[in-house]
Design an enzyme around this catalytic site. Structure first.
Site, PDB file in Angstrom:
ATOM      1  N   THR A 184       0.859  -1.188   0.000  1.00  0.00           N
ATOM      2  CA  THR A 184       0.000   0.000   0.000  1.00  0.00           C
ATOM      3  C   THR A 184       0.892   1.234   0.000  1.00  0.00           C
ATOM      4  O   THR A 184       1.921   1.261   0.675  1.00  0.00           O
ATOM      5  CB  THR A 184      -0.971   0.008   1.193  1.00  0.00           C
ATOM      6  N   PHE A 186       1.243   5.282   0.705  1.00  0.00           N
ATOM      7  CA  PHE A 186       0.680   6.330   1.561  1.00  0.00           C
ATOM      8  C   PHE A 186       1.298   7.677   1.192  1.00  0.00           C
ATOM      9  O   PHE A 186       2.450   7.737   0.750  1.00  0.00           O
ATOM     10  CB  PHE A 186       1.003   6.037   3.034  1.00  0.00           C
TER      11      PHE A 186
HETATM   12  O1  LIG Z   1      -7.318   0.269   7.705  1.00  0.00           O
HETATM   13  C1  LIG Z   1      -6.104   0.480   7.705  1.00  0.00           C
HETATM   14  O2  LIG Z   1      -5.310  -0.037   8.515  1.00  0.00           O
HETATM   15  C2  LIG Z   1      -5.557   1.350   6.695  1.00  0.00           C
HETATM   16  O3  LIG Z   1      -4.545   1.961   6.945  1.00  0.00           O
HETATM   17  C3  LIG Z   1      -6.246   1.438   5.349  1.00  0.00           C
HETATM   18  C4  LIG Z   1      -5.786   0.418   4.335  1.00  0.00           C
HETATM   19  C5  LIG Z   1      -6.256   0.822   2.890  1.00  0.00           C
HETATM   20  O4  LIG Z   1      -6.911   1.823   2.715  1.00  0.00           O
HETATM   21  O5  LIG Z   1      -5.911   0.104   1.945  1.00  0.00           O
HETATM   22  C6  LIG Z   1      -4.314   0.392   4.305  1.00  0.00           C
HETATM   23  C7  LIG Z   1      -3.603  -0.707   4.050  1.00  0.00           C
HETATM   24  C8  LIG Z   1      -4.244  -2.011   3.779  1.00  0.00           C
HETATM   25  O6  LIG Z   1      -4.188  -2.190   2.371  1.00  0.00           O
HETATM   26  C9  LIG Z   1      -5.662  -2.047   4.213  1.00  0.00           C
HETATM   27  C10 LIG Z   1      -6.328  -0.924   4.585  1.00  0.00           C
END
Ligand SMILES: O=C(O)C(=O)C[C@]1(C(=O)O)C=C[C@@H](O)C=C1
Length: 316
Positions: A184, A186
């Site tokens: 992911t 950020f």
């Molecule tokens: O819910 C979380 O822990 C987040 O940070 C969000 C989130 C996303 O939006 O994709 C971040 C990483 C993972 O892929 C799953 C959820």
């Protein structure tokens, strides 16, 4: 830095993040803004809103996932008709989940499993194999699901590993991921008064709304191609209030202080009155952007000097 009598007080920035405590976003925020004061917010728009309103200096939000694609709440918030924000930095986090359950619960007892929809989608195969009959429940975030397990709303939560240290729940499984290499991305956001300096390994992000004319998107893409600029991402999102119209999100290599990038941004602005600059910031991968002739700063300087001489009536 602020001087107060004999004591020197260093003000640490408040960094809002998509919470509650124990999300992947908190992990990214701590990596991007070490030593900051951290402020968990219940939604992505509220995390960004904290920067817009001045409640926080910085905000960390997820923007895209290699399995589930764009995080639409973040994309829409960036484009909202509200005070602008820009990215100062980005962070790539490998995603592996933990499964937290109410103390004493076994996999066979789990009737409901909750998480952020992006997280549920990334462990669907594991749920099928381990607890196929459990109802999948959406939660505000992975840590929001853990809060729901604590309060008895759900039996299990798909969370970031760090969530285990914030909530009094049992860890049923760790290192869970249907795609072992999921990542992911950020962004660390701020009000636009500061722009990170160019590092030679930068990315620039913009949002542009284009008119419905044949070839308009191709023409925009060509503004990048003809200047030797590598596009790293293109996404579209509907305009929400106008069916059939879209805004395009473009990420590309380079920094606005580089002539070829400034030139491409200028060309975009001449094509559309609605270009939103989302910042120039160091690429997480850190690989330097290779710029070849005739797109280097030196090439622009040479051509600029040549034109200036022609304007003075000289033939260099
Ligand atoms: O819910 C979380 O822990 C987040 O940070 C969000 C989130 C996303 O939006 O994709 C971040 C990483 C993972 O892929 C799953 C959820």
């Amino acid at each position: 830095m602020q001087r107060l009598g004999l004591r020197t007080v260093v003000r640490v920035p408040t960094t809002a993040y998509f919470g509650p405590k124990g999300t992947f976003t908190e992990q990214a925020a701590r990596a991007l803004a070490p030593g900051a004061d951290f402020l968990p917010m219940p939604t992505i728009p509220e995390a960004v809103g904290a920067v817009r309103s001045g409640l926080a200096e910085l905000a960390c939000v997820p923007i895209e996932n290699s399995v589930e694609g764009a995080v639409s709440a973040a994309m829409d918030t960036l484009a909202a008709d509200a005070p602008p924000v820009v990215a100062l930095a980005e962070y790539l986090l490998p995603i592996r989940f933990s499964i937290l359950v109410r103390p004493g619960l076994k996999a066979a007892d789990v009737r409901s499993i909750a998480s952020h929809p992006h997280a549920l989608a990334q462990v669907e195969r594991w749920i099928q194999d381990t607890m196929p009959d459990a109802a999948r429940r959406p939660a505000s975030s992975t840590a929001g699901a853990a809060v729901g397990v604590q309060s008895g709303e759900f039996d299990a939560a798909v969370t970031a590993p760090v969530a285990a240290s914030h909530y009094s729940l049992d860890v049923l499984a760790t290192d869970v991921a249907d795609e072992r290499d999921a990542i992911t991305r950020f962004l660390l956001l701020a009000r636009p008064e500061r722009l990170p300096e160019a590092t030679g390994a930068d990315r620039t992000s913009v949002i542009v709304v284009l008119s419905h004319q044949p070839g308009e998107l191709a023409a925009v893409l060509n503004e990048f191609a003809s200047r030797g600029i590598n596009l790293t991402r293109i996404e579209s999102r509907p305009l929400r209030n106008r069916f059939g119209e879209y805004r395009f999100y473009l990420d590309f290599d380079g920094h606005i202080s580089e002539p070829r990038v400034a030139d491409a941004l200028g060309a975009l602005r001449r094509r559309s009155q609605r270009v939103l600059f989302l910042g120039s910031y160091p690429k997480a991968e850190g690989n330097a952007t290779e710029v070849t002739a005739p797109h280097r700063a030196a090439d622009y300087e040479l051509s600029g000097t040549w034109v200036a001489a022609l304007l003075r009536g000289e033939q260099p």
